[in-house]
Structure formats: C-alpha cells, structure tokens
Motif scaffolding. Structure first.
Motif, mmCIF file in Angstrom:
data_model
loop_
_atom_site.group_PDB
_atom_site.id
_atom_site.type_symbol
_atom_site.label_atom_id
_atom_site.label_comp_id
_atom_site.label_asym_id
_atom_site.label_seq_id
_atom_site.Cartn_x
_atom_site.Cartn_y
_atom_site.Cartn_z
ATOM 1 N N GLN A 166 3.462 -2.204 8.377
ATOM 2 C CA GLN A 166 2.985 -2.108 6.997
ATOM 3 C C GLN A 166 3.072 -3.515 6.413
ATOM 4 O O GLN A 166 3.976 -4.274 6.756
ATOM 5 C CB GLN A 166 3.843 -1.154 6.159
ATOM 6 N N PRO A 182 0.838 -1.197 0.000
ATOM 7 C CA PRO A 182 0.000 0.000 0.000
ATOM 8 C C PRO A 182 0.878 1.254 0.000
ATOM 9 O O PRO A 182 1.937 1.283 0.633
ATOM 10 C CB PRO A 182 -0.792 -0.096 1.297
ATOM 11 N N ASP A 197 -4.512 0.178 5.628
ATOM 12 C CA ASP A 197 -3.972 -1.174 5.542
ATOM 13 C C ASP A 197 -4.534 -1.966 6.727
ATOM 14 O O ASP A 197 -3.891 -2.080 7.772
ATOM 15 C CB ASP A 197 -2.436 -1.114 5.573
ATOM 16 N N HIS A 230 -1.605 1.282 -4.534
ATOM 17 C CA HIS A 230 -0.502 0.344 -4.316
ATOM 18 C C HIS A 230 0.760 0.791 -5.041
ATOM 19 O O HIS A 230 0.700 1.282 -6.166
ATOM 20 C CB HIS A 230 -0.854 -1.058 -4.854
#
Length: 157
Positions: A116, A88, A94, A145
C-alpha cells in the motif's frame, strides 16, 4: 506476516518538487493561512514474510534513488509543526502499489508480498487545523483517501 513501513524522502540539500507543488496548490486554492514550506515523504507499507534485511534491500535497490533520496524503515518523527498522511482507503485501487508489489515479487521471487502506498506532508509554520484544511481541499478526496494526523502503520492489511 509483518507490515514494514518504508519512508523515502528527498535527501538534505535536494529539492522537493512535490512539496513545492503542494504549496502552490494551496496558494492557488485560496487557503487563508499557508505554511512557509512543505516537506513530502513517499510511504510504502509492505506486507510479507521477510525480515528487516529484506526490507532494507527493497528500500535501497527498488524504492530509493541513493543520489537524491534517503530512506528509513519505520516512522520518522515530525519534521515540522504539523504532519498529515494520505493513504488510499481499503478497497480503493492503488496503481503505484500494484507496480511496486509486482517489482518486489519479481525481485524476491515471491508472490506473497502486498503493498500500500501513501504520502506524508510535513507543514512548516502552520498548525494542524491549517494542515488538515490543505489536505481536505487540495490533497485528498475523502471518498477514496484516508487522512491521518500521525504516521500510519497498520499491523496488518
């Protein structure tokens, strides 16, 4: 604060359902050149004030199923002719990372951990151009993305 990269993949001899689904998705999208197979790896980037032993604990006790998966702290070399990672972009929600972050904070009794997530795809018998086409048409929305052609490991978030 350090950023630890933790990779989790199916153990040798175990199936890779996400890789199989990626192949079928590329096939259904009419991609002209298909890989012979796709190996996937879940990538967790974990930022916090802790050491390698704690990163290992996070990997073994929270992120990896020791029966069906293996893990690595760091970046493994490519397993195929081409490799793509999808993460992302900064500022994009996320939810998987939020869930892992909460679990790590509870496990370590620490509220300073940030996470992440991403996914690595190793494409067998296809070049980087073909892998990028599959990523752009089937795996990533480039608005939310980032597509990386090598293992992504930022020094900070």
């Amino acid at each position: 604060m350090a950023v630890f990269r933790i990779e989790v993949r199916p153990s040798p001899g175990n199936s890779d359902p996400r890789g199989d689904a990626t192949f079928r998705q590329a096939e259904a999208a009419g991609i002209p050149t298909l890989p012979s197979s796709v190996d996937t790896t879940a990538v967790y980037l974990v930022e916090g004030e802790f050491d390698n032993a704690t990163a290992e604990k996070i990997a073994t006790e929270l992120l990896c199923d020791p029966v069906t998966e293996s893990h690595l702290i760091g970046s493994s070399p490519p397993h195929a002719e081409s490799m793509i990672e999808i993460h992302p972009l900064p500022g994009v929600m996320d939810p998987a990372a939020q869930a892992v972050e909460l679990a790590i904070n509870r496990m370590l009794d620490n509220t300073g951990v940030r996470v992440q997530t991403g996914c690595r795809y190793d494409f067998h018998d296809i070049d980087e151009t073909g892998a990028e086409l599959i990523a752009k048409r089937c795996l990533a929305n480039t608005v939310v993305h980032g597509i990386h052609l090598e293992p992504y490991h930022p020094s900070e978030f």
